[in-house]
Every structure is written in structure tokens, then in C-alpha cells.
Design an enzyme around this catalytic site. Structure first.
Site, mmCIF file in Angstrom:
data_model
loop_
_atom_site.group_PDB
_atom_site.id
_atom_site.type_symbol
_atom_site.label_atom_id
_atom_site.label_comp_id
_atom_site.label_asym_id
_atom_site.label_seq_id
_atom_site.Cartn_x
_atom_site.Cartn_y
_atom_site.Cartn_z
ATOM 1 N N TYR A 15 0.764 -1.107 0.003
ATOM 2 C CA TYR A 15 0.186 -0.126 -0.037
ATOM 3 C C TYR A 15 0.860 1.341 0.105
ATOM 4 O O TYR A 15 0.765 2.078 0.738
ATOM 5 C CB TYR A 15 -0.772 -0.172 1.133
ATOM 6 N N TYR A 148 -14.585 -4.515 3.293
ATOM 7 C CA TYR A 148 -13.258 -5.108 2.914
ATOM 8 C C TYR A 148 -12.828 -6.423 3.569
ATOM 9 O O TYR A 148 -12.864 -6.407 4.701
ATOM 10 C CB TYR A 148 -12.140 -3.981 3.428
ATOM 11 N N ASP A 240 -17.077 -12.219 9.119
ATOM 12 C CA ASP A 240 -15.570 -11.838 9.143
ATOM 13 C C ASP A 240 -14.899 -11.135 10.200
ATOM 14 O O ASP A 240 -15.241 -9.924 10.336
ATOM 15 C CB ASP A 240 -15.227 -11.102 7.761
ATOM 16 N N LYS A 269 -5.465 -11.100 12.252
ATOM 17 C CA LYS A 269 -5.100 -10.043 12.880
ATOM 18 C C LYS A 269 -4.771 -10.093 14.602
ATOM 19 O O LYS A 269 -3.646 -10.707 14.813
ATOM 20 C CB LYS A 269 -6.117 -9.070 12.787
#
Ligand SMILES: *Cc1c(COP(=O)(O)O)cnc(C)c1O
Length: 430
Positions: A15, A148, A240, A269
Site C-alpha cells: 500500500y 473490505y 468476517d 489479526k
């Protein structure tokens, strides 16, 4: 050459537009909430290193378990073999996940956890329902606008079409997108979903918070009502929780806020406390059973070289010990309390200031928009804020003009206050 110069010659960052980029800061050490650069400057990691770090950097008990596991069994192929860390982690997670889950499938990161969930759902219908005209009976996928779910192709496909996906849009499979539910649109959402009766294989959603899509928060009661309807249509629900898992929203999992639970859940995560890459896809017994067959073509043909890596499992177990401890629960409640006081005051002080919009909180997360330039990920205000924050010893990385705070749970009052003071000072900076 400095490390930054060597980096410039050999590294392609995620990114990151490398043209005219500010050189990255070499970090040599982390401790609790702080990151230390090679000159000894420290930075409060106010976004938990892209949301993964929940217990602070280089946590001694996680580090010890990683060392012990690495010196005992670092890895073993996960077909035909198993090991204690994988089994124990699965057993522990199945007891605490929000819903009726009975199997844990391991992979490497949030995107792969999502890929696995989508593939399980599609193949579930192929395995259980006869095809019509050589086509799967249910071939549509339902997702939210602004979603996302990751950067691999399947995960991109179920994510909103955006600047992130623009180069690949022609190659992404078709998805039915709906808005997140509110009291005014819920009826029309149900109607739209109803039009696809028996065509939708699965619905994927980020419960309560669309994080990368701009820290968009929506209400649990509305999601619950939508889930009730979607489940009544026999659509597989994929929660999610890659980002919302492990305490971020104030409960262990965001799914706990709703009565209607997911059939499949994705985690990553915070799973290893931010120490190692790992993804998990948990499924219900019903979905697992659809793959049990004498017909070998019904097997779930998916796996990664490092599936269920024992070191990552050990790190996840160590992180879970911390997350379930009283200290961590108190830390989370303290952050929620301080955040609430801060945003109450911040909103009051800025009620006539049009610079700040939509000041909001969900659990340990605060977010607001800066009313300058476009509402866009490409808004340059992000880089300006990051730079100014670094000068104050804070690391923030706004999503365009959306500023947010998502600290590790071990952040102390003094550090939190320092970040709040910086956020208040944005009136003068932007
Ligand atoms: C970050 C994220 C992912 C992707 O996880 P990676 O580990 O970055 O591949 C998927 N879903 C959600 C909700 C996320 O926030």
C-alpha cells in the site's frame, strides 16, 4: 548506507506509492505500546501495527511460548499429522466463538481465512444440491457496500469495488452488494435479497464495523434483524471477524452482540497477539458434514504449506491466555471508558467546528472524518497527519480523511492522554 537507503534499493512496501515517498522509519525494538527507532525515538503505536497487536510489542509470555515451541517442533505437514498446539487452540476457540461452531480450519492470514470461507460455502452447495442445467444451484454471493475482506482475488471480489480493486475489477467474480442495514432501508434490503430466492450461496459481513472501508459503524440490532432474514433464506452467513475478533469491540467477538450467529467465522489479526501470521476459518457441523462422503470429489481441496504452524498456534494460545485474563478485560474496559469521556468532550468542544464530522466509538476504537478535501482514501490529509503525529511520538495512519485510534490494550492512561491531546490539536494542523 543507512537502513532506509538499503530499504529503498531492495524493498517494495505494501500500500505504498514509492514515487517521492517519505523514507520508512527503521524500527529496532518494540515494548508494550511503544516502537523505538534506531535513534532511540519512541512512537506510541496508536493503530496497533495495522490492527494486529493487542497485548503490546515483544510481549514476554508470547515470546517465551514461541521460543519453547520453536525448539520443540517448529513445523510439520498438516495432512496425516497433527500436534498438540493446533488441537488445543481449536478446542479453546470452539468453546468461546460466538455461535455453534465445531471445526477449525487453519490458514495463513485474514485474506486466506476469507478465501477458505467462500470456497467452503460454494462447495457446500455443490456437495449438497444437485446442479441445475450444469450450473451450481446457488451461484450468487451477497456482501455489503464499503466492505473490505482482503487482497487475494476471492477476498477482493467480495470487497466493495474501490481504488483498491480498480485494476482488477474485470477479473473479479460478480457479487450482489447491499447497503449496511438501518431502520429506514431494512425492508428494501430484505426485498432485494428475497428476489434472489435460492440463488445466494453465502453472505459475508464484517459485524458492526467496516474497518478498511473507512471505520464505518452500524447497529447490532439492525444487523441482527438482517441476519434473521438471511438465515431464513438458508443462506450461509460468514462473519468476517478478522479485525473485530479478540476484544476490539468491547466483547471478545463482535458476533456476541447479535442473537443470530454466523455459520462460518474468519479470524486473523489479533489471533496471535500480533506476533505471527495465521488465519482461521471456523465452520458449523452442518457445513463440515456436507464434505463427508465416499465420493472423493466432495473433499475440501484447500491447504497451505504452513497450515496450522505449531509456532503460530503456540503464539495464539499465549495471546489467548492474556486476552482471557482479568487484567486484559480491565484494560479493555478502561480504554472504552476513557475513549467515551474523550469523544464526549471532543464532540462538545467541536460542536461548532465543521472540521470534524461523525465522531464515533465502538469499543476500543475511535474514528472521525476531517472535513477537508474529498472523502477518499487518497486524501492527502492522511500523510500530513501521520507526519505531524510522528513528530509528537505517535504513530497514526488515517484512512484518507478518516482519522482513527485503535491502540493495543496495554496502552496506559498517560499515553492515551497524549494521543487525545494530539487529536484535539488537529484543529490547528489541518
Ligand atoms: C485486514 C482484514 C482482512 C485481511 O486480512 P489480511 O491478514 O491483511 O490478509 C480481512 N477482513 C477484514 C475485516 C480485515 O480487516
Amino acid at each position: 548506507m543507512t537502513l532506509a537507503e538499503r530499504d529503498r534499493q531492495s524493498i517494495w512496501h505494501p500500500y505504498t506509492q514509492h514515487k517521492n515517498m517519505t523514507p520508512p522509519i527503521p524500527i529496532v525494538r518494540g515494548e508494550k505500546t511503544l516502537l523505538f527507532d534506531e535513534y532511540g525515538n519512541s512512537y506510541i503505536d496508536a493503530i496497533s501495527s495495522w490492527w494486529v497487536n493487542i497485548h503490546g510489542h515483544a510481549h514476554p509470555s508470547i515470546a517465551r511460548k514461541i521460543f519453547e515451541q520453536a525448539s520443540t517442533l517448529e513445523h510439520v505437514i498438516f495432512t496425516g499429522f497433527t500436534h498438540e498446539p493446533a488441537v488445543r487452540l481449536a478446542e479453546r476457540l470452539l468453546k468461546i466463538l460466538p455461535g455453534d461452531f465445531s471445526k477449525i480450519f487453519y490458514s495463513d492470514n485474514g485474506s486466506t481465512a476469507v478465501e477458505v470461507a467462500i470456497k467452503m460455502s460454494i462447495q457446500y452447495w455443490r456437495n449438497t444440491e444437485p446442479e441445475k442445467n450444469n450450473k451450481p444451484s446457488r451461484n450468487k454471493i451477497l456482501a455489503f457496500r464499503h466492505a473490505y475482506h482482503g487482497d487475494t482475488f476471492g477476498a477482493m471480489s467480495v470487497s466493495d469495488r474501490s481504488i483498491f480493486t480498480a485494476a482488477f475489477d474485470d477479473y473479479l467474480f460478480e457479487v450482489v452488494f447491499i447497503d449496511t442495514p438501518t431502520s429506514s432501508n431494512i425492508t428494501s434490503l430484505k426485498q432485494k435479497i428475497g428476489e434472489y430466492k435460492n440463488e445466494i450461496a453465502c453472505f459475508i459481513y464484517e459485524p458492526l464495523l467496516q474497518a478498511a472501508g473507512g471505520m464505518r459503524m452500524y447497529e447490532a440490532v439492525m444487523l441482527d434483524e438482517l441476519l434473521a432474514f438471511i438465515k431464513s433464506q438458508d443462506i450461509i452467513c460468514i462473519g468476517d471477524e478478522v479485525m473485530t475478533g479478540f476484544g476490539r469491540t468491547g466483547k471478545l467477538f463482535a458476533g456476541e452482540y447479535m442473537q443470530h450467529k454466523a455459520d462460518i467465522i474468519c479470524l486473523s489479526k489479533g489471533l496471535t497477539g500480533g506476533s505471527l501470521a495465521m488465519g482461521i476459518t471456523a465452520s458449523s457441523q452442518k457445513i463440515f458434514d456436507a464434505f463427508l462422503s465416499d465420493d472423493k470429489s466432495k473433499t475440501f481441496f484447500h491447504g497451505h504449506s504452513y497450515t496450522a504452524n505449531p509456532i503460530a498456534c503456540a503464539a495464539a494460545l499465549a495471546s489467548l491466555d492474556l486476552t482471557e485474563g482479568e487484567d486484559c478485560k480491565n484494560q479493555i474496559q478502561d480504554i472504552i471508558h476513557h475513549h467515551k469521556n474523550f469523544i464526549d468532550q471532543f464532540a462538545r468542544e467541536n460542536k461548532d467546528n465543521i472540521t470534524f464530522r461523525n465522531i464515533r466509538q465502538l469499543g476500543t476504537i475511535i474514528a472521525f472524518e476531517i472535513d477537508k478535501g474529498d472523502d477518499s482514501y487518497l486524501n492527502n490529509i492522511s500523510a500530513v497527519i501521520t507526519l505531524q503525529a510522528l513528530r509528537k511520538g505517535i504513530y497514526l495512519r488515517p484512512l484518507g480523511n478518516t482519522v482513527y485510534l485503535m491502540p493495543p490494550y496495554c496502552i496506559n492512561e498517560e499515553e492515551l492522554e497524549k494521543v487525545y491531546v494530539f487529536l484535539k490539536s488537529l484543529t490547528r494542523i489541518v
